[in-house]
Enzyme design. Structure first.
Site, mmCIF file in Angstrom:
data_model
loop_
_atom_site.group_PDB
_atom_site.id
_atom_site.type_symbol
_atom_site.label_atom_id
_atom_site.label_comp_id
_atom_site.label_asym_id
_atom_site.label_seq_id
_atom_site.Cartn_x
_atom_site.Cartn_y
_atom_site.Cartn_z
ATOM 1 N N PRO A 162 0.804 -1.245 -0.104
ATOM 2 C CA PRO A 162 0.068 0.114 -0.108
ATOM 3 C C PRO A 162 0.795 1.218 -0.058
ATOM 4 C CG PRO A 162 -0.896 -1.540 1.582
ATOM 5 C CD PRO A 162 0.586 -2.235 1.194
ATOM 6 N N ASP A 163 2.101 1.320 0.485
ATOM 7 C CA ASP A 163 2.821 2.324 0.595
ATOM 8 C C ASP A 163 3.247 3.037 -0.956
ATOM 9 O OD1 ASP A 163 4.240 3.162 3.505
ATOM 10 O OD2 ASP A 163 3.569 1.303 3.408
ATOM 11 N N PRO A 164 3.727 2.253 -1.954
ATOM 12 C CA PRO A 164 3.972 2.739 -3.085
ATOM 13 C C PRO A 164 2.743 3.068 -3.930
ATOM 14 C CG PRO A 164 4.562 0.674 -3.263
ATOM 15 C CD PRO A 164 4.406 0.897 -1.769
ATOM 16 N N GLY A 180 1.683 6.313 -2.518
ATOM 17 C CA GLY A 180 2.742 7.464 -3.075
ATOM 18 C C GLY A 180 2.504 7.805 -4.527
#
Lengths: 427, 368
Positions: free
Chosen positions: A190-192, A195
């Site tokens: 989920p982070d990228p 991002g």
């Protein structure tokens, strides 16, 4: 301020200055994408509490991988996590809770187009740096906020990371082998995802400001960003029944990753429509039963997907993955041997397109990094600088951008407001 | 109050119908208020069940125009419309080389302000540029499936066609960056996005790990911070000193101070199976919601493992209007809204997607 900005092509966002308060992955990845496209990115960290992705001043947080396994004298400047998502950024430290640090940050805001942050919603306000305060300093400022659960709602103040946002989003319930438990992705996925949404939010706000002159406070909920990636599942009638999907697809069958001969060798195969299926039955003639009329339609194949997958797996196990990839590709099928990360980095396609970038990191040496996405042809982005060491550019930025002389800078360093590495009283 | 759907007001986009990549790219531009004209193939026989199921979500806020690209008059109309557009979005594999050349000529004209975005699986050059592919194949080649592979398990892609959605997002980033740059230079340009390069870019930490360590693997057991509880799974990030102390206080969990497995953050991170065992009785006695309510308010990083369908009734998602009802054949369904918004806005209601084959474009005069 020319170092690192001497590319012969003009960069698409080179007129944009960003004060970057983001940490860890989601926010730092958003601002790296913008920095790759040419923005002057100034990463602002605390002197005493660096970006957690540095792994702590002594590597005590147990996260990082270091080059050759050696943390070196300054492990916080050699951690792969921080170095992977902060290239093309200047790095400064400021104690935002101090009067002097706060004032210097506001001066930086005055000269910035964008401020980016991924704290929980209360943090920026507690620091006296809410959108209204920023607007007073710079009326057309763009503020990107990327809290885990957004700026409103019952969960707004709850902290989150990729490892908790992913299960909360529904993704983990769909990820996993068909007969196995749910799992999380191997890379805090989920982070990228968030991002990329954050970078989009910034350019959309820039486009809007170009047209109207107005700044904007844009919000990306990391949780909602992940949920939005599952949009196709919300169209299916049995939404409530969905569980781990394996590698199955709602619109293709067969569609999977099948074992091949050799150790941990696999082939990915997607039969994209009925016509391809018809051709596949003629190519894979030694698989029994595929030519049944029941399997001519997607609906028929979906009903018997488990049996078809078993038959295909029996067949692929007798073959070498690369040879099978070559023969299936030759016949026009979407098929590929499953690559490891190391093999992906050696990919002939990306090599032919000069995708990967090699850049010297003073405390690491030469390192190979993912290239710039997207590719703009007249004004391409570029990799110009490695990730900064902790506070590496404090003196330079404070002098050249904020007009701080050597004597004052020395006083600020002595007070722990700025500087490089751990403060003198750190333990 | 300004709304997200005014951010790209006045921007005209021509989308040539392709797969998920271009559809999602143009959907994002439409969400922000660009006038998106989707050119559909007038000769297409119909759409599949899955295309019909995703149409409301992918094509809301767009207008459509069916054209036969084999017809010279229609082709000429397409080029006329594109010539006065701000952005062109298409997929390399969806249109013939001759049309790609004609479209490139529009971008290459002196003083052209058109921003053209070509989306593909592998890019416009290189040995694989025309290779048959799919979202799964791109994942497999990018290393993603092996990053998601657990010990003794099967390599896995992320569920659904997320790689193509990410490519669409990167396409929108290209389009809007081109618009922002055009404001400075008064010139358009062409851009391209390869799905393979996009996935590898989101795997930036793993790429650098290869550089530092020789290879990169994901989680050996696929659990990460997942813990089993009475009615499912929760994710608990409780290895940091503060969180570890709070969890033991909240649930009165005794730990031998001499037990080195739990002594430091680093040790706890390396001994998650032992932590799972230690907390098993506490967690088996509680539901996901009870655990979340206990810990989240104490600002411990945690989460409930939820099914997509459960999200529709989740109080946070309801409060934030995170879903929107869109019409499908036989009724309405809830789809996630695009997750970027102007802070504090009431989320705009999308315009219904045009039905397949319906020409809803009525603004020829306006465009010309």
């Amino acid at each position: 301020m020319n170092d690192g900005h001497d590319s012969p092509s003009r960069l698409p966002l080179e007129h944009v200055v960003v004060a970057d308060l983001t940490q860890a992955w989601a926010g730092s990845y958003a601002t790296q994408l913008i920095a790759d496209l040419g923005a002057m990115m100034i990463k602002v960290e605390s002197r005493a509490r660096p970006d957690p992705w540095r792994g702590g001043f002594r590597g005590e947080r147990g996260l990082p991988v270091y080059p050759g396994g050696d943390p070196g004298e300054r492990p916080y400047n050699r951690a792969f996590l921080a170095n992977s998502v902060n290239r093309n950024k200047y790095g400064i430290t400021l104690d935002l809770s101090s009067t002097e640090g706060h004032a210097l940050f506001l001066e930086l805001v005055r000269q910035s187009d964008v401020v980016a942050e991924n704290f929980t919603p209360r943090v920026l306000g507690n620091l006296g740096l809410g959108f209204d305060e920023l607007k007073r300093i710079r009326p057309d400022i763009i503020l990107l906020s990327m809290p885990a659960y957004g700026l409103s709602g019952p969960y707004r103040d709850f902290p989150g990371i990729g490892g908790t946002v992913e299960p909360m989003s529904g993704n983990s319930s769909l990820l996993g082998a068909m007969d196995g438990p749910p799992q999380v992705s191997g890379m805090m996925y989920p982070d990228p995802v968030a991002g990329l949404h954050g970078a989009l939010a910034v350019v959309a706000a820039l486009a809007h400001r170009d047209r109207t002159g107005d700044g904007t406070h844009v919000e990306v909920s990391q949780h909602e960003a992940m949920v939005s990636m599952l949009g196709e599942f919300f169209g299916v009638p049995d939404l409530q029944e969905l569980g781990p999907m394996g590698n199955r697809d709602l619109s293709m069958s067969p569609h999977g990753i099948y074992p091949c001969s050799g150790d941990n060798e696999w082939i990915a195969l997607a039969i994209r429509d009925d016509v391809e299926w018809e051709r596949f039955t003629r190519v894979a003639v030694d698989i029994p039963g595929l030519s049944s009329s029941r399997l001519k339609s997607l609906e028929g194949r979906w009903k018997e997907r488990e049996h078809i997958d078993e038959l295909i797996a029996d067949w692929t196990q007798k073959h070498d993955a690369l040879e099978l990839e070559a023969s299936l590709q030759h016949e026009g099928f979407a098929a590929a041997r499953v690559r490891s990360m190391r093999e992906a980095v050696d990919c002939p396609q990306m090599s032919a397109r000069d995708y990967f970038e090699e850049i010297e990191q003073p405390e690491v040496g030469l390192q190979r990094m993912a290239g710039v996405v997207p590719r703009l042809h007249r004004t391409p982005g570029s990799v110009r600088m490695p990730a900064p060491g902790h506070g590496e550019h404090s003196r330079k930025i404070l002098a050249e951008l904020l007009g701080i002389g050597d004597a004052t800078f020395g006083e600020l360093v002595a007070a722990g407001i700025t500087g490089e590495g751990p403060p003198s009283d750190w333990e | 109050m300004r709304h997200s759907n005014s951010m790209l007001n006045g921007i005209r986009v021509v989308e040539l119908a392709g797969s998920l990549k271009s559809s999602y790219c143009a959907r994002i531009l439409a969400y922000w208020g660009a006038h998106v004209l989707r050119i559909e193939d007038a000769d297409a026989e119909g759409e599949s069940h899955s295309e019909a199921a995703t149409r409301p979500w992918l094509h809301a806020d767009k207008q459509s125009l069916p054209l036969s690209l084999a017809d010279r008059q229609d082709l000429s109309a397409l080029l006329d419309l594109t010539a006065v557009a701000d952005v062109l979005v298409y997929e390399r594999s969806s249109i013939p080389e001759s049309l790609r050349t004609s479209l490139r000529d529009l971008v290459d004209r002196d003083g052209s302000q058109l921003v053209s975005v070509e989306l593909s699986d592998f890019g416009s050059s290189g040995p694989w540029k025309d290779r048959p592919s799919s979202d799964l194949v791109v994942n497999a080649l990018a290393g993603m499936c092996k990053v998601n592979q657990i010990e003794g398990g099967i390599p896995l892609r992320e569920p659904g066609n997320q790689t193509y959605l990410l490519t669409g997002l990167a396409g929108a980033l290209a389009a809007i960056t081109g618009i922002v740059n055009r404001h400075q230079t008064k010139l358009g340009q062409s851009a391209e996005v390869s799905a393979l390069e996009t996935v590898v870019n989101i795997l930036s930490p793993q790429v650098l790990q290869v550089s530092y360590q020789g290879d990169a693997r994901g989680l050996s057991d696929g659990r990460g911070y997942l813990f089993e509880c009475r009615d499912g799974w929760v994710s608990l990030v409780i290895v940091a000193d503060r969180a570890w102390q709070l969890v033991r206080d909240i649930w009165t969990v005794d730990v031998d101070p001499a037990d080195e497995r739990f002594a430091t953050e680093k040790a706890r991170r390396q001994n998650l199976p032992a932590i799972r065992e230690l907390l098993r009785p506490v967690l088996q006695a509680r539901t996901r919601r009870e655990i979340f309510d206990d810990l989240a308010v104490a600002r411990i990083v945690c989460g409930m493992l939820m099914k997509p369908g459960e999200l529709l009734g989740d109080p946070h998602m309801v409060d934030r209007h995170a879903f929107v009802e869109l019409g499908v054949e036989g009724g309405m369904r809830s789809y996630p809204r695009f997750p970027v918004r102007i802070a504090g806005e009431d989320r705009p209601t999308p315009t219904q997607a045009p039905a397949f084959g319906a020409g809803t474009f009525t603004s020829w005069g306006e465009w010309k």
